[in-house]
Design an enzyme around this catalytic site. Sequence first.
Site, short mmCIF file in Angstrom:
data_model
loop_
_atom_site.label_atom_id
_atom_site.label_comp_id
_atom_site.label_asym_id
_atom_site.label_seq_id
_atom_site.Cartn_x
_atom_site.Cartn_y
_atom_site.Cartn_z
N SER A 1 3.03 1.36 -1.15
CA SER A 1 2.02 1.95 -0.79
C SER A 1 1.98 3.23 0.62
CB SER A 1 1.93 0.59 0.16
OG SER A 1 1.67 0.22 1.62
N HIS B 1 1.47 -4.57 -3.90
CA HIS B 1 0.20 -3.38 -3.98
C HIS B 1 -0.09 -3.23 -5.48
CE1 HIS B 1 -0.24 -2.16 0.34
NE2 HIS B 1 0.25 -2.65 -0.09
N LYS C 1 -5.42 -8.75 -1.66
CA LYS C 1 -5.58 -7.44 -2.53
C LYS C 1 -6.22 -7.39 -3.23
CE LYS C 1 -2.38 -4.89 0.61
NZ LYS C 1 -1.65 -6.14 1.12
#
Length: 409
Positions: free
Chosen positions: A189, A217, A248
């Site tokens: 990330s 991610h 996320k």
Amino acid sequence: MDYDAALDQAIARLHDEGRYRTFIDIERSKGQFPLAVWTRPDGRKQDITVWCGNDYLGMGQHPAVLGAMHEALDAVGAGSGGTRNISGTTVYHKRLEAELADLHRKEAALVFTSAYIANDATLSTLPKLFPGLIIYSDALNHASLIEGIRRNGGAKRIFRHNDVAHLRELIEADDPAAPKLIAFESIYSMDGDFGPIEAICDLAREFGALTYLDEVHAVGMYGPRGGGVAERDGLAGRIDIINGTLGKAFGVFGGYIAASATMCDAIRSYAPGFIFTTSLPPAVAAGAAASIRLLKTAEGQTLRDAQQLHAKILKMRLQSLGMPIIDHGSHIVPVHVGHPVHCKQLSDMLLRDYGIYVQPINFPTVPRGTERLRFTPSPVHDPGRIDQLVRAMDALWSHCALNRAEMSA
């Protein structure tokens, strides 16, 4: 010992190094993502645009997600009332795990309170299940993988980042009969680069090793149904354990692993981090399941396409100004600054003077000397907001007399 003095000294060191972390008090505006309101230190309110959130697709504001959460809250109340083993397993948890198993085409999934806990609990438990296990870990793995591997008490090997040849050397030096597991990420990330999934899977098959892939991610963001980079590349079936987050791209809260039914059963039966933790509130589980379902559809692909487009536009515009972008082709837009004080100053000025919120990324999240601003454009960071950000960065980069020499990927 003067305990207060010791604490003061520890905090003072962070201030002296320019990497003391400041909480920014914001209130997101429902239905107006990425807009928020910042409460300044003097108590005044200021409208801002959030450019560093991990709610990559704005699903934390989506009506389908909010509706599912309201429905569950009205039906069963707030908390789950216990651990998964003692009254904390509900129909909402089972539905969520079924959605996750389907997302990754695995037999089962297991939900945790965060992806950090899922990594830590799983990796620290595996040596109990496979005595003598050797874990091979990428040098840039997330802190949660590192901590889980460290705590398990078993053998570990660290291979240079994305260096499959070095990984091979380490495996070849170990006992061929020892059980083995390779732990790595699909997207790292801080730089936004991709892990060599296929090459690692080939190596794992050659040496009889398990594969553990952190897709935190990437889930929701890649693949035709949002199953991550492994799904996009047709490799999910070759991964033994996939780790992901619900906090996320899915816009809610929690983490999970997806694997075989036997693997999930063993982890839930042996991992203290699962056994002794109160389960997710049912409303959270319901919202996460709704988000996953939606992102499997054509609407989800439309959001992914828009996000990728905005990330590409932002990178191109910043690069055209000579900004030192780290670009590996993912949705993450890191701008290299290289000094913690300068990084914090840029962040502060963007927020105070332009209403742009991006948090400085300093050591220990990244190595010293690689401090950066990390932008995460979403489908609703439209061209107007991108233009505002680019103009602000151009002005402040000149104001701070920072180097515009482009950094290679």
